[in-house]
Design an enzyme around this catalytic site. Sequence first.
Site, PDB file in Angstrom:
ATOM      1  N   ASP A  36       0.854  -1.187   0.000  1.00  0.00           N
ATOM      2  CA  ASP A  36       0.000   0.000   0.000  1.00  0.00           C
ATOM      3  C   ASP A  36       0.889   1.235   0.000  1.00  0.00           C
ATOM      4  O   ASP A  36       2.042   1.194   0.455  1.00  0.00           O
ATOM      5  CB  ASP A  36      -0.913   0.010   1.231  1.00  0.00           C
ATOM      6  CG  ASP A  36      -2.107   0.944   1.068  1.00  0.00           C
ATOM      7  OD1 ASP A  36      -3.196   0.450   0.747  1.00  0.00           O
ATOM      8  OD2 ASP A  36      -1.942   2.160   1.257  1.00  0.00           O
ATOM      9  N   ILE A  37       0.355   2.344  -0.487  1.00  0.00           N
ATOM     10  CA  ILE A  37       1.118   3.590  -0.501  1.00  0.00           C
ATOM     11  C   ILE A  37       1.204   4.210   0.893  1.00  0.00           C
ATOM     12  O   ILE A  37       2.105   4.992   1.179  1.00  0.00           O
ATOM     13  CB  ILE A  37       0.490   4.580  -1.502  1.00  0.00           C
ATOM     14  CG1 ILE A  37       1.453   5.739  -1.789  1.00  0.00           C
ATOM     15  CG2 ILE A  37      -0.861   5.076  -1.015  1.00  0.00           C
ATOM     16  CD1 ILE A  37       0.979   6.674  -2.881  1.00  0.00           C
ATOM     17  N   SER A 137     -14.800  -3.384 -11.590  1.00  0.00           N
ATOM     18  CA  SER A 137     -15.960  -2.826 -10.906  1.00  0.00           C
ATOM     19  C   SER A 137     -17.191  -3.105 -11.749  1.00  0.00           C
ATOM     20  O   SER A 137     -17.088  -3.403 -12.946  1.00  0.00           O
ATOM     21  CB  SER A 137     -15.780  -1.309 -10.730  1.00  0.00           C
ATOM     22  OG  SER A 137     -16.982  -0.686 -10.339  1.00  0.00           O
ATOM     23  N   TYR A 150     -13.404   7.000 -13.783  1.00  0.00           N
ATOM     24  CA  TYR A 150     -13.471   5.734 -13.042  1.00  0.00           C
ATOM     25  C   TYR A 150     -13.969   4.606 -13.951  1.00  0.00           C
ATOM     26  O   TYR A 150     -13.373   3.524 -14.013  1.00  0.00           O
ATOM     27  CB  TYR A 150     -14.390   5.900 -11.836  1.00  0.00           C
ATOM     28  CG  TYR A 150     -14.439   4.693 -10.932  1.00  0.00           C
ATOM     29  CD1 TYR A 150     -13.395   4.420 -10.063  1.00  0.00           C
ATOM     30  CD2 TYR A 150     -15.537   3.837 -10.944  1.00  0.00           C
ATOM     31  CE1 TYR A 150     -13.436   3.315  -9.220  1.00  0.00           C
ATOM     32  CE2 TYR A 150     -15.589   2.734 -10.108  1.00  0.00           C
ATOM     33  CZ  TYR A 150     -14.536   2.478  -9.248  1.00  0.00           C
ATOM     34  OH  TYR A 150     -14.578   1.385  -8.431  1.00  0.00           O
ATOM     35  N   LYS A 154     -11.858   1.271 -15.120  1.00  0.00           N
ATOM     36  CA  LYS A 154     -12.306  -0.061 -14.733  1.00  0.00           C
ATOM     37  C   LYS A 154     -12.700  -0.901 -15.943  1.00  0.00           C
ATOM     38  O   LYS A 154     -12.530  -2.131 -15.947  1.00  0.00           O
ATOM     39  CB  LYS A 154     -13.466   0.039 -13.743  1.00  0.00           C
ATOM     40  CG  LYS A 154     -13.066   0.623 -12.389  1.00  0.00           C
ATOM     41  CD  LYS A 154     -11.976  -0.206 -11.714  1.00  0.00           C
ATOM     42  CE  LYS A 154     -11.679   0.263 -10.305  1.00  0.00           C
ATOM     43  NZ  LYS A 154     -10.662  -0.602  -9.622  1.00  0.00           N
TER      44      LYS A 154
END
Length: 308
Positions: A36-37, A137, A150, A154
């Site tokens: 993770d960032i 998604s 988005y 996706k």
Amino acid sequence: MQLNGKRILITGAGRGIGAATARRLAEAGASVALVDIEQDRVARTAAALGPGHLGLAADVTDTSSLDAAVRATVDAFGGLDVVVANAGIASWQTVPTTDIDAWVRTVDVNLTGVFRTVRAAIPYVIDSKGYILVVSSLASIVPIPGGSAYGASKSGVEGFANALRLEMHPHGVTVGSAHMSVINTDLVSDLTKDSAALKSLKTIIARAGATRTADECAALFVRGIEKRSRRIYVPRGTAVLQWLRPLMYSSPLDRLIARVGRSRLSRGMSVIDGLGTSAPERAFARTTTPLMVPAIRPEPAGEAALDG
């Protein structure tokens, strides 16, 4: 696929769906590398899983840090059986008002970040004849006005998975894509907290039975990994949308919107444009400089909670 003893890497694992999936995989006996960032958060989340797991900070938009995270995983675990490309952000504005940098960042994280993750891990997954899960998604199936960045990213992830599946078939590697409705995570909270209209929309979706918690989503992810599923739908009943796909882009639907929904759609777009700050700006504002975090070998901890 028996998960006990499997070596698994998950991006976007510091919170939300990624963290919940990591927890369930660890409970099933897998060794999990959480990437993770957010350095501090991923370290705490990995520590909560107990010994034998890794917390690694890396940015999926930075090839070198991601490559380093994959190498650290392979060095620690001796290989890699499953990779889950889960990291993602969202941007909700109409095309005329969309900030170009926000658009580029959304696509870079959601689509190119998936490619970077898979590209870094794929030699090791080929060696183990393992499984790759990329997180798309339901937005790849159902068009969402105001969510062009988005939805485009996706949809690109879904197309990437379909091509990758064919390429990996000769290597004995299986590829799946995940398609979720609204999941109660920080990402959704960020998008709804400033808008009564979006909060109401979330409530309507929940009443329709299409909202799930991060843990419920993780349970379906883990089941899909065990079965090496081609597609994972959350909730499972939303799989019907795949078969209704032609209707989503049909002229009859356009005519229906023109007849009964144009004014409502316009008002909804005004609300979205009025939000001002896009989700990528919020997400990146709370991140830390991506640095590699060494293997976590903590005492059992009970205070580090996973975000829902």
